[in-house]
Design an enzyme around this catalytic site. Structure first.
Site: not given
Length: 416
Positions: A145, A230, A263
């Site tokens: 994702f 990522d 985040k």
């Protein structure tokens, strides 16, 4: 101006929500009105221990005084200037990120507003890198994702996210997860880049076996492809190191070409970053290749600097490693229907023996604990890094009853 403190009950605010917002997230589970530390309170006055942290975002919990002070001071000084100009906070944050990322000389940073935007930028960097030698294939992993904009969505594997928006940007191929032989075969020719999460969060907190990232690094180097990690969910201390690939069990000393962050970086303020390692990746973007109006704005940069400062000052990396290891052991032993507990630091998955995770998550919420169910059989925990052992223990004690309630829920018995 509306008095938000007296805006109404949870039911009333949910009714207003469904009448005013697009139905992209379904009905809200609760309406939350304030937070402090690792706790939040809903509109009806119930307190919940936040073990999801806004999906790994609220690294310092809620209303952390250092973060609040830094954001307020910056906003009271200079809020936004566009990227025609630089600011001290932006420059300082870039320098700090290069330092904590252990990036070599020649490395550079590009700021974004989110993880999706960071991955979108990394995708463009792969295209630029491959264009110079006629390579256009991009590899990602099954279960990945990477976001929901069109480029990031092309890297994301889940069919339900992808299919409504096809055709997506072409050239992306998904390789079986944690399979070095399959990865080597996929590198046959024309690969410009490989994008990997050191730990797959949305797939249920899955970590490749030790040595996988090292094999990926070797293959990318051999074929002159960019290795993009990522770290949107796993970075900024979430896994007990500044970056998850710094953990010897995960990275084994691997140096990537590009890392994406977001985040937890801003502690709740939207900010993302792309770190390009070394002179080659660091010079891929030139004037006009990419841009952003809000990326690296002084308020977001101040929030990120405050978050990094608190993590260092309060020795939270060691705390996350110690608490995570102890908590995972306790969770694994708390109920016979728990078959496995996975993760590193405070990114944890609790695997159950049947597809009842959504029922267990709902029962936990009723008991005052916020978690989520990324797969039918797993619960994900990504709490604030400031979570205490005592707070963690309250969830461990409550989880058996939540599992039992999940088993008894309508339709759960035939599923199990």
């Amino acid at each position: 101006m509306t008095d938000l403190a007296t805006a109404g009950s949870g039911a009333e605010l949910t009714r207003r929500y469904t009448g005013a917002l697009m139905n992209t997230f379904g009905t809200p589970q609760r309406v939350l009105v304030r937070g402090e530390g690792a706790y939040v309170w809903d509109a009806d006055g119930a307190r919940h221990l936040d073990l999801l942290g806004g999906i790994a975002v609220n690294a310092l919990g809620h209303a952390h005084p250092t973060l609040v002070s830094a954001v307020a001071a910056q906003l009271g000084t200079l809020g936004h200037v566009s990227n025609f100009f630089a600011t001290p906070t932006q420059v300082t944050l870039a320098e700090r990120l290069l330092e904590i990322a252990q990036a070599p000389d020649g490395s550079r940073v590009f700021f974004t507003n989110s993880g999706t935007e960071a991955n979108e930028a990394a995708f463009k960097m792969i295209r630029l890198h491959g264009r110079a030698r006629g390579a256009s294939r991009v590899l990602a992993l099954e279960g990945a994702f990477h976001g929901r904009t069109m480029g990031a969505l092309a890297l994301t594997h889940k069919a339900a996210y992808r299919e409504p928006f096809e055709p997506l940007p072409g050239g992306v191929e998904h390789v079986p997860f944690d399979d070095v032989a399959a990865l080597e075969a996929a590198f046959a020719a024309g690969v410009a880049g490989l994008v990997i999460e050191p730990i797959q969060g949305e797939a249920g907190v899955r970590t490749p076996v030790p040595g996988y990232l090292a094999a990926a690094r070797e293959l990318a180097t051999r074929h002159d492809a960019l290795l993009v990690l990522d770290e949107v969910q796993t970075g900024v201390g979430r896994c007990g190191h500044w970056l998850a690939h710094h953990d010897p069990e995960i990275g084994g000393g691997v140096v990537p070409d590009v890392v994406t962050l977001a985040k937890g970086l801003g502690g709740g303020i939207p900010v993302g970053a792309v770190i390009a390692y070394g002179q080659g990746p660091g010079t891929l973007f030139g004037p006009g290749n990419h841009g952003t109006t809000f990326g690296g704005n002084p308020v977001a940069a101040a929030a990120a600097l405050a978050t990094i400062h608190v993590i260092e000052r309060d020795a939270l990396l060691a705390h996350v490693r110690d608490l995570g290891a102890a908590w995972r052991a306790q969770l694994a032993a708390c109920h016979p229907r728990v078959t496995q507990v996975r993760g590193h630091g405070l990114l944890i998955a609790i695997e159950l023996d049947a597809p009842i995770a959504a029922h267990v998550q709902a029962a936990a919420l009723e008991a005052g604990f916020i978690v989520n169910a990324p797969t039918p059989t797993s619960l994900r925990l990504a709490p604030p890094l400031i979570l205490t052992a005592e707070q963690a223990a309250t969830f461990t004690a409550a989880l058996p009853a939540a599992i039992d309630a999940g088993v008894r829920a309508p339709h759960a018995q035939e599923q199990s």
